[in-house]
Design a protein around this motif. Structure first.
Motif, PDB file in Angstrom:
ATOM      1  N   PHE A   1      34.456  38.406  23.619  1.00  0.00           N
ATOM      2  CA  PHE A   1      35.115  39.854  23.717  1.00  0.00           C
ATOM      3  C   PHE A   1      34.622  40.382  25.473  1.00  0.00           C
ATOM      4  O   PHE A   1      33.190  40.051  25.311  1.00  0.00           O
TER       5      PHE A   1
ATOM      6  N   ASP B   1      42.028  49.017  18.148  1.00  0.00           N
ATOM      7  CA  ASP B   1      41.977  47.704  17.029  1.00  0.00           C
ATOM      8  C   ASP B   1      40.821  46.804  17.681  1.00  0.00           C
ATOM      9  O   ASP B   1      41.119  45.874  16.376  1.00  0.00           O
TER      10      ASP B   1
ATOM     11  N   GLN C   1      39.602  43.567  15.408  1.00  0.00           N
ATOM     12  CA  GLN C   1      39.897  42.184  16.357  1.00  0.00           C
ATOM     13  C   GLN C   1      38.399  41.155  15.611  1.00  0.00           C
ATOM     14  O   GLN C   1      38.137  40.425  15.193  1.00  0.00           O
TER      15      GLN C   1
END
Length: 351
Positions: A42, A59, A63
């Protein structure tokens, strides 16, 4: 073969450089023990903040909620205020996933001299247990009359019975399984509400652990004693602020924060725990490939242990100790000339 799914957040600065080192160690040592890792990476970072106005998406927690663990490289960049970067990424993960234990082991290794002359290899082996989701880092407070002479700021420390009890219970249980000595960091002679409350609950929890010898130490005296005689300490438990300060102090006693690991744990395992080296993003050396990977590698060992692979974790810790004792390879912060990749390779030669 056991497979674990890991959320990788390299983050900022040298986090981008030490995260691959940790991943390399996890893959290499894990394979020997029948453990396989898959990774989802990420881009949550200050760079993302500049692009989107947020450190991570709205969100973000959803995740990564189903991952087995989270590995975070570092957070922070001079271009973004620290309270923005931390409260936009690190702290929401800690609190959203109830990672109320921040665990920071400290050792003095042979081959890495401590700046404290009494801190000898094999004699300093302690753990700082930091309360991680409340205390002095509460969100209660605010600022009034901004820009006027009477401008003021109010920050409230929030200590709950549940929060103090669970961190004390974790620390005493840890001490039960180590040398049986616990020190509680306090300042009840000056902070008249929260610290006596902390002391009372720690004393209550202590009654369930009769084999642990414990005492409360005022934070200022404790800081001095950690420098004068660090060998006397085993488990130290402290509030969010005190634990934060003491963990950096003890890492410095051990020879530098570049080697220090940390784990943000949800002991009940309702949520994934997060693992991060202590050193921060180090923007002064970022991008040069010379970051010390030992903090990230030791953090990988904590991750392995948390996931139930104690032998693999011990192998990584042994490799760190053996490399420091037997190899001349060092990164510049430890007085050498090796880069991050070279130092990682040197450690793995002892794994």
């Amino acid at each position: 073969m056991v497979t674990h799914r890991i959320a990788l957040i390299p983050g900022d600065g040298i986090g981008q450089e030490v995260t691959p080192a940790a991943r390399h160690v996890l893959d290499t040592v894990g394979a020997r023990h029948g453990v396989h890792f898959t990774y989802d990476e990420f881009d949550w970072s200050c760079a993302r903040y500049h692009e989107t106005g947020a450190m991570m998406p709205a969100d973000g927690l959803e995740q990564i909620r189903q991952h087995d663990a989270i590995f975070l490289g570092a957070v922070g960049d001079p271009s973004v205020p620290d309270h923005v970067s931390l409260w936009g990424l690190l702290i929401p993960i800690r609190r959203g996933f109830r990672q109320y234990v921040n665990l920071r082991p400290v050792k003095v290794f042979e081959g890495l001299p401590s700046p404290v002359r009494t801190a000898l290899p094999g004699q300093v082996d302690l753990v700082v247990v930091r309360e991680n989701v409340e205390g002095e880092y509460g969100e209660v407070g605010g600022r009034l009359h901004r820009g006027f002479p009477e401008e003021m700021a109010v920050q409230e420390a929030v200590f709950t019975r549940a929060g103090v009890t669970r961190i004390a219970e974790y620390a005493f249980t840890l001490a039960d399984n180590r040398r049986g000595v616990l020190t509680s960091a306090t300042k009840s002679n000056g902070i008249v509400h929260t610290m006596p409350f902390w002391d009372e609950i720690v004393a209550e929890v202590a009654t369930s652990h009769p084999d642990v010898t414990w005492r409360a130490e005022h934070i200022d005296a404790l800081a001095a004693k950690l420098v004068l005689d660090p060998t006397r300490f085993d488990v130290i438990v402290g509030s969010n602020l005190f634990g934060d300060i003491l963990s950096d102090l003890t890492a410095a006693v051990a020879g530098g924060i570049g080697i220090a690991p940390a784990a943000n744990l949800n002991p009940e395992r309702e949520f994934p725990s997060m693992f991060e080296p202590v050193h921060g993003s180090a923007p002064d050396i970022a991008g040069r490939g010379i970051a010390n990977p030992l903090g990230a590698i030791w953090t990988a060992a904590l991750l392995l242990d948390h996931l139930g692979h104690a032998e693999a974790a011990a192998e990584v810790e042994h490799a760190i100790a053996a490399c420091l004792a037997k190899s001349p390879v060092r990164t510049p912060d430890l007085g050498g000339t090796a880069n991050t990749v070279e130092f990682t390779k040197a450690v793995l030669e002892f794994a």
